[in-house]
Scaffold this motif. Sequence first.
Motif, PDB file in Angstrom:
ATOM      1  N   LEU A  56      -5.776   2.444   4.785  1.00 30.96           N
ATOM      2  CA  LEU A  56      -5.827   3.202   3.525  1.00 30.96           C
ATOM      3  C   LEU A  56      -6.134   4.677   3.783  1.00 30.96           C
ATOM      4  CD1 LEU A  56      -7.732   0.540   1.429  1.00 30.96           C
ATOM      5  CD2 LEU A  56      -5.489   1.490   0.809  1.00 30.96           C
ATOM      6  N   ASP A  57      -7.037   4.943   4.733  1.00 32.65           N
ATOM      7  CA  ASP A  57      -7.360   6.339   5.079  1.00 32.65           C
ATOM      8  C   ASP A  57      -6.144   7.053   5.668  1.00 32.65           C
ATOM      9  OD1 ASP A  57      -9.935   6.014   4.182  1.00 32.65           O
ATOM     10  OD2 ASP A  57     -10.823   5.725   6.186  1.00 32.65           O
ATOM     11  N   VAL A  72      -9.468   1.812  -4.942  1.00 32.63           N
ATOM     12  CA  VAL A  72      -9.226   0.436  -4.508  1.00 32.63           C
ATOM     13  C   VAL A  72     -10.099  -0.527  -5.307  1.00 32.63           C
ATOM     14  CG1 VAL A  72      -9.296  -1.166  -2.565  1.00 32.63           C
ATOM     15  CG2 VAL A  72      -8.667   1.233  -2.187  1.00 32.63           C
ATOM     16  N   ILE A  99       0.837  -1.206   0.000  1.00 33.56           N
ATOM     17  CA  ILE A  99       0.000   0.000   0.000  1.00 33.56           C
ATOM     18  C   ILE A  99       0.872   1.258   0.000  1.00 33.56           C
ATOM     19  CG2 ILE A  99      -1.628   1.347   1.389  1.00 33.56           C
ATOM     20  CD1 ILE A  99      -2.877  -1.364   2.255  1.00 33.56           C
ATOM     21  N   PHE A 111       1.288   4.446  -2.893  1.00 32.55           N
ATOM     22  CA  PHE A 111       1.148   5.887  -2.611  1.00 32.55           C
ATOM     23  C   PHE A 111       2.446   6.637  -2.914  1.00 32.55           C
ATOM     24  CE2 PHE A 111      -2.666   4.701  -0.176  1.00 32.55           C
ATOM     25  CZ  PHE A 111      -3.501   5.779  -0.438  1.00 32.55           C
ATOM     26  N   GLY A 165      -9.351  -0.666   5.597  1.00 32.80           N
ATOM     27  CA  GLY A 165      -9.880   0.651   5.214  1.00 32.80           C
ATOM     28  C   GLY A 165      -9.258   1.775   6.021  1.00 32.80           C
ATOM     29  N   ALA A 181      -3.891   7.911   2.876  1.00 36.94           N
ATOM     30  CA  ALA A 181      -4.447   9.020   2.089  1.00 36.94           C
ATOM     31  C   ALA A 181      -4.135  10.356   2.769  1.00 36.94           C
ATOM     32  CB  ALA A 181      -5.952   8.843   1.921  1.00 36.94           C
ATOM     33  N   LYS A 214      -6.550  10.305  -2.286  1.00 36.77           N
ATOM     34  CA  LYS A 214      -7.204   9.009  -2.113  1.00 36.77           C
ATOM     35  C   LYS A 214      -6.910   8.118  -3.315  1.00 36.77           C
ATOM     36  CE  LYS A 214     -11.166   9.341   1.055  1.00 36.77           C
ATOM     37  NZ  LYS A 214     -10.255   9.095   2.136  1.00 36.77           N
ATOM     38  N   LEU A 219      -6.432  -5.021  -4.160  1.00 38.14           N
ATOM     39  CA  LEU A 219      -6.268  -5.661  -2.861  1.00 38.14           C
ATOM     40  C   LEU A 219      -7.258  -6.818  -2.734  1.00 38.14           C
ATOM     41  CD1 LEU A 219      -5.985  -2.428  -0.673  1.00 38.14           C
ATOM     42  CD2 LEU A 219      -4.116  -3.977  -1.280  1.00 38.14           C
ATOM     43  N   LEU A 267     -11.178  -6.448   2.052  1.00 41.84           N
ATOM     44  CA  LEU A 267     -10.967  -5.205   2.815  1.00 41.84           C
ATOM     45  C   LEU A 267     -11.505  -5.309   4.239  1.00 41.84           C
ATOM     46  CD1 LEU A 267     -11.932  -2.521   0.134  1.00 41.84           C
ATOM     47  CD2 LEU A 267      -9.699  -3.539   0.591  1.00 41.84           C
TER      48      LEU A 267
END
Length: 301
Positions: free
Chosen positions: A244-245, A257, A184, A188, A241, A248, A254, A197, A200
Amino acid sequence: MAAEGAGKRALITGLSGFTGHYVAQELRNAGYEVFGTITLGHAPGAGEFAVDLNDRAGLAAVVQQVQPDVVAHLAAIAFVAHGDAEQMYRVNVAGTRNLLEALAGLAHKPAAVLLASSANIYGNADVGVIDEQVPAAPANDYAVSKLSMEYMARLWQDKLPLIVVRPFNYTGVGQHENFLLPKIVSHFRRQASDIELGNLHVWRDFSDVRMVAHSYRKLLAAPAAIGSTFNICSGHGYSLGEALDMMADIAGYKINVHVNPAFVRANEVVRLVGDNQRLAGVIGALDIVPLADTLRWMYTA
């Protein structure tokens, strides 16, 4: 006051691996002289030995040469989705047995031998937070190999001062991208717009590798740890999740996904969050690094 490891020799199997690098730093900083095994095909540096765990005689020769005061056994096939199950059992179980046999044969026995098992042995436990008393229910070959290693090691507990650790998920700079969080972070870092992925809806207890290495060093120096098994974990569960946040926020955008069914594991362990009270009881207050801080460290490294 003399440093904890002053005049002592530490042997780390899997020295060239992700965790081995950090454990070596911890032990050197504590005053130990560090030796280690690395995988065949790599040119050994000072204090390093390229040896296969399944080379019984070769491993015994290394152990005789090093004469370690403490041992951290980290070498293993640690990727759950590793394709060769037979090799996984050979390395994780028989390879560990070869090491224990060699250590038990020393005239000068080590004061502590730490064996890295895995929280994967708990499988899909039906409790919110897993302590060391939760029954094992391994759900894949990797987990079965680690639980088998624990049972096999018991055959040596009257001959060697064993400490078993069950690390939950952990990450940090240098972890391979076939693991989830490094994958991940790397997406980014290169400003990728999309990522594929698996499931989740999984919760994991993510620790920082530096906390894990610190815990291993403290356990090796704690007489009260001998003969016990310890969860190594933060005690906090994060969903994919949430991770991922956090990324971000760190990266300022963002990512899109996409769930790839090929990445969704059969019998996926949904929630794996650990109880670290036994660990803290032996080594003192734990320096838990918030996951966002670990991710930021990985992103900016």
